[in-house]
Design a protein around this motif. Sequence first.
Motif, PDB file in Angstrom:
ATOM      1  N   ILE A 110       5.480   4.828   2.700  1.00 35.26           N
ATOM      2  CA  ILE A 110       4.981   6.377   3.059  1.00 35.26           C
ATOM      3  C   ILE A 110       5.815   7.299   2.213  1.00 35.26           C
ATOM      4  N   GLU A 111       5.095   8.225   1.398  1.00 33.38           N
ATOM      5  CA  GLU A 111       5.697   9.310   0.675  1.00 33.38           C
ATOM      6  C   GLU A 111       4.880  10.601   0.917  1.00 33.38           C
ATOM      7  N   LEU A 112       5.299  11.045   1.812  1.00 31.09           N
ATOM      8  CA  LEU A 112       4.514  12.214   2.494  1.00 31.09           C
ATOM      9  C   LEU A 112       5.555  13.176   3.221  1.00 31.09           C
ATOM     10  N   ALA A 158      -3.004   4.567  -2.210  1.00 27.96           N
ATOM     11  CA  ALA A 158      -4.012   5.178  -1.384  1.00 27.96           C
ATOM     12  C   ALA A 158      -3.589   6.662  -1.220  1.00 27.96           C
ATOM     13  N   SER A 159      -2.923   7.035  -2.479  1.00 28.74           N
ATOM     14  CA  SER A 159      -2.323   8.548  -2.302  1.00 28.74           C
ATOM     15  C   SER A 159      -3.234   9.283  -2.659  1.00 28.74           C
ATOM     16  N   VAL A 160      -3.363  10.753  -2.323  1.00 27.53           N
ATOM     17  CA  VAL A 160      -4.383  11.606  -2.457  1.00 27.53           C
ATOM     18  C   VAL A 160      -3.266  12.949  -2.908  1.00 27.53           C
ATOM     19  N   SER A 161      -3.928  13.596  -3.906  1.00 35.15           N
ATOM     20  CA  SER A 161      -3.176  14.874  -4.251  1.00 35.15           C
ATOM     21  C   SER A 161      -3.576  15.963  -3.244  1.00 35.15           C
ATOM     22  N   GLY A 162      -2.247  16.738  -2.694  1.00 39.52           N
ATOM     23  CA  GLY A 162      -2.723  17.547  -1.787  1.00 39.52           C
ATOM     24  C   GLY A 162      -2.407  17.091  -0.358  1.00 39.52           C
ATOM     25  N   MET A 172       0.911  -1.190   0.095  1.00 37.31           N
ATOM     26  CA  MET A 172      -0.019   0.074  -0.076  1.00 37.31           C
ATOM     27  C   MET A 172       0.837   1.126  -0.018  1.00 37.31           C
ATOM     28  N   VAL A 173       0.635   2.052  -1.184  1.00 32.62           N
ATOM     29  CA  VAL A 173       1.401   3.367  -1.041  1.00 32.62           C
ATOM     30  C   VAL A 173       0.429   4.576  -0.579  1.00 32.62           C
ATOM     31  N   VAL A 174       0.978   5.208   0.456  1.00 30.22           N
ATOM     32  CA  VAL A 174       0.293   6.327   1.215  1.00 30.22           C
ATOM     33  C   VAL A 174       1.147   7.712   0.746  1.00 30.22           C
ATOM     34  N   GLY A 175       0.954   8.337  -0.058  1.00 29.81           N
ATOM     35  CA  GLY A 175       1.436   9.515  -0.449  1.00 29.81           C
ATOM     36  C   GLY A 175       0.378  10.670  -0.888  1.00 29.81           C
ATOM     37  N   ASP A 176       1.072  11.718  -1.512  1.00 34.31           N
ATOM     38  CA  ASP A 176       0.533  12.690  -2.008  1.00 34.31           C
ATOM     39  C   ASP A 176       0.439  12.811  -3.701  1.00 34.31           C
ATOM     40  N   SER A 177       0.476  13.935  -4.065  1.00 36.94           N
ATOM     41  CA  SER A 177       0.212  14.113  -5.709  1.00 36.94           C
ATOM     42  C   SER A 177       1.311  13.362  -6.365  1.00 36.94           C
ATOM     43  N   ILE A 178       2.596  13.402  -5.827  1.00 31.84           N
ATOM     44  CA  ILE A 178       3.587  12.638  -6.441  1.00 31.84           C
ATOM     45  C   ILE A 178       3.150  11.180  -6.864  1.00 31.84           C
ATOM     46  N   SER A 179       2.473  10.635  -5.849  1.00 34.96           N
ATOM     47  CA  SER A 179       2.375   8.992  -6.052  1.00 34.96           C
ATOM     48  C   SER A 179       0.772   9.093  -6.642  1.00 34.96           C
TER      49      SER A 179
END
Length: 203
Positions: free
Chosen positions: A93-95, A65-69, A26-33
């Motif tokens: 985790i990419e945050l 599971a990444s979300v922009s912003g 599971m990738v939890v990140g922001d707009s980059i992901s």
Amino acid sequence: MQNTLNIMLLAVGLCSISAAQAKTIMVVGDSISAAYGMRPEQGWVHLLQQRLNQQYPKQHKVVNASVSGETTTGALARLPKLLSTHKPDVVVIELGGNDGLRGQPPQNIQNNLKQLVQKSQQSKAKVVLLGMKIPPNYGQAYSKAFEHNYKLVSTQYKVPLMPFFLENVAGNKTLMQSDLVHPNVKAQPILLKHAYPYIQKAL
């Protein structure tokens, strides 16, 4: 007859072993992901699924599971349900980038990262941390404190850290979208190349 039965039992056993080895990442990140500014299938997370399918056919599932912003605070609020729903074996985790660009106190970012790692580990998942850096808009001291957060969390919780996920991408206009903040389509295979050794090792 006995030979046939043995073969059937062996086949069932092999299927069980394969299922036991299957992992959910599971990738939890922001707009980059979250593949901002492009089609989802062009993003590095989707490319990760393709790479895993090639190397480990039908064994691993990638949940994006990444979300922009997204911020560390927002992800922390979402994480318990994500862990319960997907039961990941590996959490990437990419945050932090959005926190830094908004000038959030480095200590708050660090505390959130710690809790993200803690909750993931408590759910029996291995964690991979993709570090970020930010421009010195808020001064060198802030930028250094921001960057140091990832090292502290990685050391304290013994999780692998890629120091800077956008290494050789950030600042390269040919690999960035027109806003010079988000990587473009050409950069996605490079991001995958950066992250893949850490994820593969966690598997």
